[in-house]
Write a protein that holds these residues in place. Structure first.
Motif, short mmCIF file in Angstrom:
data_model
loop_
_atom_site.label_atom_id
_atom_site.label_comp_id
_atom_site.label_asym_id
_atom_site.label_seq_id
_atom_site.Cartn_x
_atom_site.Cartn_y
_atom_site.Cartn_z
N THR A 1 -27.30 4.79 -30.05
CA THR A 1 -26.10 5.11 -30.83
C THR A 1 -24.89 4.87 -29.93
O THR A 1 -24.87 5.31 -28.77
N ILE B 1 -20.91 5.29 -29.16
CA ILE B 1 -19.76 6.15 -29.45
C ILE B 1 -18.57 5.66 -28.64
O ILE B 1 -18.61 5.60 -27.42
N VAL C 1 -18.17 7.09 -33.90
CA VAL C 1 -19.51 6.52 -33.89
C VAL C 1 -19.43 5.12 -34.48
O VAL C 1 -19.18 4.96 -35.67
N GLN D 1 -24.86 3.57 -35.44
CA GLN D 1 -25.89 4.60 -35.50
C GLN D 1 -27.20 4.01 -35.02
O GLN D 1 -27.69 3.01 -35.54
N PRO E 1 -25.89 11.62 -33.70
CA PRO E 1 -24.52 12.07 -33.45
C PRO E 1 -24.30 13.53 -33.78
O PRO E 1 -23.42 14.19 -33.22
#
Length: 213
Positions: A183, A185, A194, A197, A202
């Motif tokens: 993921t 960020i 974010v 994914q 998250p």
């Protein structure tokens, strides 16, 4: 021609890791397992190796490369992190998250995003990767091992070896990985966003998936 090392996933043989580290230190490109998927790696400060990594991956200089770090203290050497960001990083590391952060002067300019001066960083939760980083003594430059024209990362060391043996120096075989990317960020702005994914949740960090635009 790549050398393939078969490693125990929980108790990797130190002599094999030392040999792999020597090949990377000499400018070689490697494929290693992580807690998300296999990754291409090379020495941080080797321009030729970094260019080869981009060629194998099929990406240009606008693609964020990632530094694999042992821990948060090492990460903070290469990224500018405030107290708020540090608290979030502490919740997520080690783990399958990549953070986009403002790069410090320790990161060669050619490795950061050309217009934003940012870099991807992560602290993987994989014993083999952690042991390799400990022996290597500095972060490794990395990118998910997805080949040009494909959408899924390679996850089988034998397949990696067969397809890339002439382009790599090292393949670390510690069994299959989860085969799901991290993921991602973006923490370079006022609010964490974010932007992809992946395996990391998250919600564990109090974040929700948003469209980064």
């Amino acid at each position: 021609m790549a050398q393939r090392f078969e490693l125990h996933p929980d108790n990797p043989q130190a002599r094999f890791l030392r040999q792999a580290a020597q090949k990377l230190q000499a400018g070689g490109l490697g494929a290693i397992p992580t807690d998300s998927s296999y990754a291409l790696v090379c020495r941080l400060d080797d321009k030729d190796a970094a260019e080869q990594l981009r060629r194998v991956r099929g990406v240009d200089d606008k693609h964020h490369l990632t530094l694999l770090c042992r821990d948060l203290s090492e990460l903070a050497t290469y990224a500018m992190v405030d107290n708020r960001q540090y608290r979030l990083l502490k919740l997520a590391t080690p783990g399958p998250f990549t953070f986009i952060l403002p790069a410090t002067k320790e990161v060669p300019r050619r490795l950061s995003h050309p217009s934003r001066r940012t870099i991807g960083l992560r602290v993987p939760e994989h014993h083999v990767t952690q042991e390799l980083l400990a022996i290597f003594g500095q972060p490794l430059l990395s990118t998910t091992l997805i080949l040009p024209g494909e959408t899924e990362p390679l996850n089988d060391a034998q397949e990696v070896y067969e397809r890339l043996e002439r382009q790599l120096e090292v393949v670390l075989d510690a069994g299959a990985c989860p085969a799901q990317p991290t993921t991602v960020i973006d923490m370079s702005g006022d609010t964490p966003v974010v932007v992809r994914q992946g395996r990391g949740d998250p919600g564990r960090l109090g974040l929700v998936l948003e469209d980064a635009g």
